[in-house]
Motif scaffolding. Structure first.
Motif, short mmCIF file in Angstrom:
data_model
loop_
_atom_site.label_atom_id
_atom_site.label_comp_id
_atom_site.label_asym_id
_atom_site.label_seq_id
_atom_site.Cartn_x
_atom_site.Cartn_y
_atom_site.Cartn_z
N PRO A 65 3.96 65.34 66.56
CA PRO A 65 2.87 64.41 66.27
C PRO A 65 1.91 64.97 65.23
N GLU A 66 1.14 64.07 64.66
CA GLU A 66 0.09 64.46 63.73
C GLU A 66 -1.00 65.23 64.46
N CYS A 67 -1.57 66.22 63.79
CA CYS A 67 -2.80 66.91 64.23
C CYS A 67 -2.65 67.69 65.52
N TRP A 68 -1.41 67.95 65.97
CA TRP A 68 -1.21 68.67 67.23
C TRP A 68 -1.91 70.01 67.24
N CYS A 193 10.24 58.16 60.57
CA CYS A 193 9.58 59.07 61.51
C CYS A 193 8.07 58.85 61.38
N TYR A 194 7.40 58.76 62.51
CA TYR A 194 6.00 58.33 62.51
C TYR A 194 5.15 59.25 63.36
N PRO A 195 4.68 60.39 62.81
CA PRO A 195 3.71 61.22 63.51
C PRO A 195 2.34 60.57 63.47
N THR A 196 1.63 60.53 64.60
CA THR A 196 0.33 59.87 64.61
C THR A 196 -0.55 60.45 65.70
N MET A 197 -1.81 60.02 65.69
CA MET A 197 -2.75 60.32 66.76
C MET A 197 -3.80 59.22 66.81
N SER A 222 5.87 59.89 67.37
CA SER A 222 5.32 60.95 68.20
C SER A 222 3.80 60.90 68.15
N VAL A 223 3.15 61.11 69.29
CA VAL A 223 1.72 60.81 69.42
C VAL A 223 0.95 62.01 69.96
N LEU A 224 -0.20 62.25 69.36
CA LEU A 224 -1.18 63.17 69.93
C LEU A 224 -2.32 62.36 70.52
N GLY A 232 -1.49 56.96 73.87
CA GLY A 232 -0.04 57.02 73.70
C GLY A 232 0.42 55.72 73.09
N SER A 233 1.66 55.44 73.10
CA SER A 233 2.73 56.12 73.78
C SER A 233 3.79 56.51 72.75
N ALA A 234 4.35 57.72 72.91
CA ALA A 234 5.47 58.12 72.07
C ALA A 234 6.66 57.23 72.40
N ALA A 235 7.39 56.79 71.38
CA ALA A 235 8.49 55.86 71.63
C ALA A 235 9.42 55.81 70.44
#
Length: 310
Positions: A65-68, A193-197, A222-224, A232-235
């Motif tokens: 995820p982004e910013c983890w 691919c989608y890293p996010t928060m 993927s989610v932070l 959320g939700s990661a999916a």
């Protein structure tokens, strides 16, 4: 691809992080009012554990995820986060190590430094630990550019060829601009691919599913959960926009098998009965009329609305 799956099928892993640390009502990017302070080392250890979980689940591709790396750090710690990509540093090396160990491709994330410039960057590492390429977020939120982070926008939309297919990347706020995912799809991406928060769950799920439907491709998010309002939700979404795997309101790694090479039927597209068995991605892209889309290239109207940083 793992030996127990068909040659064209891969296992994609997404992550949800931070929910157990903060919960949906009281999350903060930085420790407030005596809240728990996390160190860079602790955040890296948590990411390492998640990558190990993806490896144990025999993932062929895992997305961070982004910013983890920033959750729970004091603002003074933020100055220490930007790293060279690629480069010999703990953040980059963490992803290289796990990619090589588990023979899986990795979409990692970091604050990147390039001379005096800083970027919000996702990068691709191949299953042998080799650097494949990187994407710099093209649409930073105003807070990233002006609230002490100094993040510059990227200006390119690369796609990356991996053994199982071509992928593209969009990061967080990029998804508010359908042009990003469309460009990636036109350039041949089968999976975005989608890293996010920091996205309310309904909004996040709706936008991610919409980008999958728009382009007839898979979207893996993927989610932070590192700030208030984030739930959320990661999916992983298929080209119909349907969730084929999701984390719900829990932290962890979720996997799903996808076939990026197999044509995805377009039975849900009106008129598709005229072309039984056709691939929805090809159908949607061939039905475009770029010669009439010139308005997309026009300067936007002046907006007098003031932005209030979150």
């Amino acid at each position: 691809m793992k030996s127990d799956t068909p040659a064209s099928t891969i296992r994609v892993a997404v992550m949800q992080m931070g929910y157990d640390r903060y919960g949906p009502e009281s999350g903060h990017q930085f420790p407030l009012n005596g809240g728990r302070h996390y160190t860079l080392e602790e955040n890296c250890a948590l990411m390492d554990d998640y990558l190990a979980q993806a490896g144990a689940q025999r993932a062929d591709l895992v997305i961070a995820p982004e910013c983890w790396v920033r959750v729970g750090l004091n603002k003074v710690d933020m100055d220490q986060l930007p790293v060279s990509i690629p480069g010999d540093n703990p953040i980059y090396n963490l992803f290289v190590h796990r990619a090589r160990q588990h023979h899986m491709a990795v979409v990692g994330w970091a604050y990147e430094k390039d001379g005096s410039a800083r970027y919000n960057t996702a990068f691709v590492i191949g299953s042998q630990g080799e650097f494949v390429g990187k994407y710099r977020k093209t649409h930073p939120v105003p807070g990233e550019e002006t609230q002490g982070q100094g993040i510059r926008p990227g200006n390119e939309f690369p796609v990356f060829d991996l053994p199982f297919g071509r992928i593209g990347i969009m990061i967080c706020f990029d998804n508010y601009f359908p042009e990003v995912s469309r460009i990636l799809a036109v350039k041949g991406a089968r999976l975005i691919c989608y890293p996010t928060m920091n996205s309310p769950r309904l909004s996040l799920e709706t936008r991610a599913a919409a980008r999958a439907i728009d382009n007839g491709c898979y979207v893996a998010c993927s989610v932070l959960m590192g700030y208030r309002l984030a739930e959320g939700s990661a999916a992983i979404y298929d080209p119909r926009g349907e969730t084929i795997a999701g984390s719900g309101s829990r932290d962890g790694v979720v996997t799903a098998e996808v076939d990026l090479q197999h044509p995805f039927p377009m039975a849900f597209v009106p008129g598709s009965e005229q072309s039984p068995g056709a691939d929805c991605r090809r159908f949607l892209l061939s039905a475009r009329r770029p010669e009439i889309y010139s308005a997309l290239l026009s300067p936007p109207p002046i907006c007098n609305m003031e932005y209030t940083p979150y």
